[in-house]
Scaffold this active site. Structure first.
Site, mmCIF file in Angstrom:
data_model
loop_
_atom_site.group_PDB
_atom_site.id
_atom_site.type_symbol
_atom_site.label_atom_id
_atom_site.label_comp_id
_atom_site.label_asym_id
_atom_site.label_seq_id
_atom_site.Cartn_x
_atom_site.Cartn_y
_atom_site.Cartn_z
ATOM 1 N N ARG A 161 -0.428 -8.207 -21.492
ATOM 2 C CA ARG A 161 -1.121 -8.056 -22.464
ATOM 3 C C ARG A 161 -0.401 -6.867 -23.641
ATOM 4 N NH1 ARG A 161 -3.472 -3.037 -22.597
ATOM 5 N NH2 ARG A 161 -5.303 -3.813 -23.941
ATOM 6 N N GLU A 191 1.162 -7.541 7.747
ATOM 7 C CA GLU A 191 1.381 -6.160 7.587
ATOM 8 C C GLU A 191 2.722 -6.049 6.649
ATOM 9 O OE1 GLU A 191 -1.919 -5.370 10.042
ATOM 10 O OE2 GLU A 191 -0.380 -4.110 8.892
ATOM 11 N N ASP A 226 -5.019 2.109 -26.143
ATOM 12 C CA ASP A 226 -5.668 1.831 -24.807
ATOM 13 C C ASP A 226 -6.115 3.096 -24.291
ATOM 14 O OD1 ASP A 226 -3.375 -0.618 -23.416
ATOM 15 O OD2 ASP A 226 -5.285 -0.571 -24.062
ATOM 16 N N PRO A 252 0.845 -1.176 0.037
ATOM 17 C CA PRO A 252 -0.037 -0.121 -0.106
ATOM 18 C C PRO A 252 0.833 1.523 -0.065
ATOM 19 C CG PRO A 252 -0.811 -1.217 1.679
ATOM 20 C CD PRO A 252 0.673 -2.116 1.174
HETATM 21 C C1 LIG Z 1 0.714 -0.310 11.709
HETATM 22 N N1 LIG Z 1 0.460 -0.123 10.316
HETATM 23 C C2 LIG Z 1 0.938 -1.459 9.296
HETATM 24 C C3 LIG Z 1 0.644 -1.466 7.944
HETATM 25 N N2 LIG Z 1 -0.655 -0.945 7.734
HETATM 26 C C4 LIG Z 1 -0.609 -0.937 6.089
HETATM 27 C C5 LIG Z 1 -0.975 -2.335 5.458
HETATM 28 C C6 LIG Z 1 0.126 -3.091 5.011
HETATM 29 C C7 LIG Z 1 -0.070 -4.271 4.583
HETATM 30 C C8 LIG Z 1 -1.421 -4.786 4.304
HETATM 31 C C9 LIG Z 1 -1.777 -5.933 3.642
HETATM 32 N N3 LIG Z 1 -0.799 -6.586 2.754
HETATM 33 C C10 LIG Z 1 0.362 -7.264 2.812
HETATM 34 C C11 LIG Z 1 0.861 -7.216 1.832
HETATM 35 C C12 LIG Z 1 0.380 -6.256 0.943
HETATM 36 C C13 LIG Z 1 0.645 -6.056 -0.462
HETATM 37 C C14 LIG Z 1 -0.002 -5.153 -1.069
HETATM 38 C C15 LIG Z 1 -1.266 -4.592 -0.398
HETATM 39 C C16 LIG Z 1 -1.912 -3.542 -1.092
HETATM 40 N N4 LIG Z 1 -3.039 -3.157 -0.544
HETATM 41 N N5 LIG Z 1 -3.432 -2.136 -1.416
HETATM 42 C C17 LIG Z 1 -2.718 -1.782 -2.294
HETATM 43 N N6 LIG Z 1 -2.966 -1.012 -3.556
HETATM 44 C C18 LIG Z 1 -2.047 -2.868 -2.407
HETATM 45 C C19 LIG Z 1 -0.941 -3.339 -3.302
HETATM 46 N N7 LIG Z 1 -0.040 -3.309 -4.388
HETATM 47 C C20 LIG Z 1 -1.554 -5.075 1.141
HETATM 48 C C21 LIG Z 1 -0.492 -5.971 1.591
HETATM 49 C C22 LIG Z 1 -2.447 -4.007 4.889
HETATM 50 C C23 LIG Z 1 -2.166 -2.674 5.449
HETATM 51 C C24 LIG Z 1 -1.061 0.174 8.190
HETATM 52 C C25 LIG Z 1 -0.690 0.099 9.606
#
Ligand SMILES: CN1CCN(Cc2ccc(Cn3ccc4ccc(-c5n[nH]c(N)c5C#N)cc43)cc2)CC1
Length: 243
Positions: free
Chosen positions: A158, A115, A173, A88
């Site tokens: 693609r 996380e 696109d 994220p």
């Molecule tokens: C204390 N902190 C600790 C971290 N959190 C933040 C957090 C970190 C990971 C996750 C879950 N997660 C694990 C691996 C992973 C990869 C991609 C994505 C992802 N989400 N959205 C996108 N566009 C993504 C992409 N691309 C999520 C993922 C959820 C929330 C905040 C509070």
């Protein structure tokens, strides 16, 4: 192109072997290998996570397991690779990113869960000369990286020569000219009392191209004014004229 994906949920990546991408793999246009991260654990519980230093919610993925997995995966086959880590907190993955990566020989995707992955895994990879891209597919929070990898692999694959039946599709696109594409129509001419716009049935290709451009400008102005801003003031004027 060779794509490797490391994950604790290999079955999440099964859709890559369906439909268009599955056919591209069968035709040798793309090679995809999915690896179970737990294959690099050595304890009976196959532990891949642990509590975060400094406290906080959730768990963090252990560096030892990821380090051994990436050592092996990056080494075989020994091709120059870009390591992609969905998160994220990543830089936005865009159509421009997809085009850049489509030129790569190899992409290795590390799918985090919980996380996220211990930061030292990325530091260690960069220290060993590996290009590491931390990317996000959008401003919302998923549970892990697998869905993001499906999105990115499809967007990149693609663009590879021969994957799309009609190469013009990728060239035309959305975003390729900075605009959203306009509305599309097919038969019948009238459906539930809704008719196809006359210009599209008239055979005047210049008029059709102008109409499509106007609809794209209008739609972009209404839905993605940020894209229009990036194209400069003339585009906004053109969009206002198109409406
Ligand atoms: C204390 N902190 C600790 C971290 N959190 C933040 C957090 C970190 C990971 C996750 C879950 N997660 C694990 C691996 C992973 C990869 C991609 C994505 C992802 N989400 N959205 C996108 N566009 C993504 C992409 N691309 C999520 C993922 C959820 C929330 C905040 C509070």
């Amino acid at each position: 192109m060779r794509i490797d994906v490391v994950t604790i949920f290999p079955s999440y990546l099964q859709p890559l072997r369906e439909a268009l991408l599955g056919r591209a793999i069968d035709r040798g246009l793309l090679e995809v290998a999915v690896h179970d991260l737990r294959d690099w654990t050595h304890d009976v519980h196959q532990a891949v996570d642990d509590s975060p230093y400094g406290g906080g919610p959730g768990m963090v993925m252990r560096p030892q397991v990821w380090g051994e997995a990436l050592d092996d995966v990056l080494a075989t086959p020994d091709l120059p690779a870009r390591l992609v880590v969905p998160t994220p907190a990543g830089r936005p993955f865009t159509q421009a990113t997809a085009h850049a990566w489509a030129a790569e020989e190899r992409l290795v995707f590390a799918c985090g869960r919980y996380e996220g992955i211990d930061e030292r895994v990325l530091l260690d990879a960069r220290a060993r000369g590996i290009t590491v891209d931390e990317v996000s597919i959008g401003d919302y929070v998923l549970v892990g990286g697998e869905v993001a990898v499906l999105v990115m692999v499809e967007a990149v694959a693609r663009l590879l020569p021969g994957v799309l039946g009609n190469p013009r599709s990728a060239a035309e696109d959305s975003f390729s000219d900075g605009l959203l594409e306009g509305p599309s129509y097919t038969r019948p001419e009238v459906w539930r009392e809704l008719a196809v716009p006359d210009v599209l049935r008239g055979g005047n290709h210049a008029a059709i191209a102008r109409w499509r451009r106007d609809r794209a400008l209008e739609r972009t102005r209404d839905r993605r004014p940020d894209l229009l801003d990036a194209l400069g003031p003339d585009a906004l004027d053109a969009a206002d004229r198109a409406a």
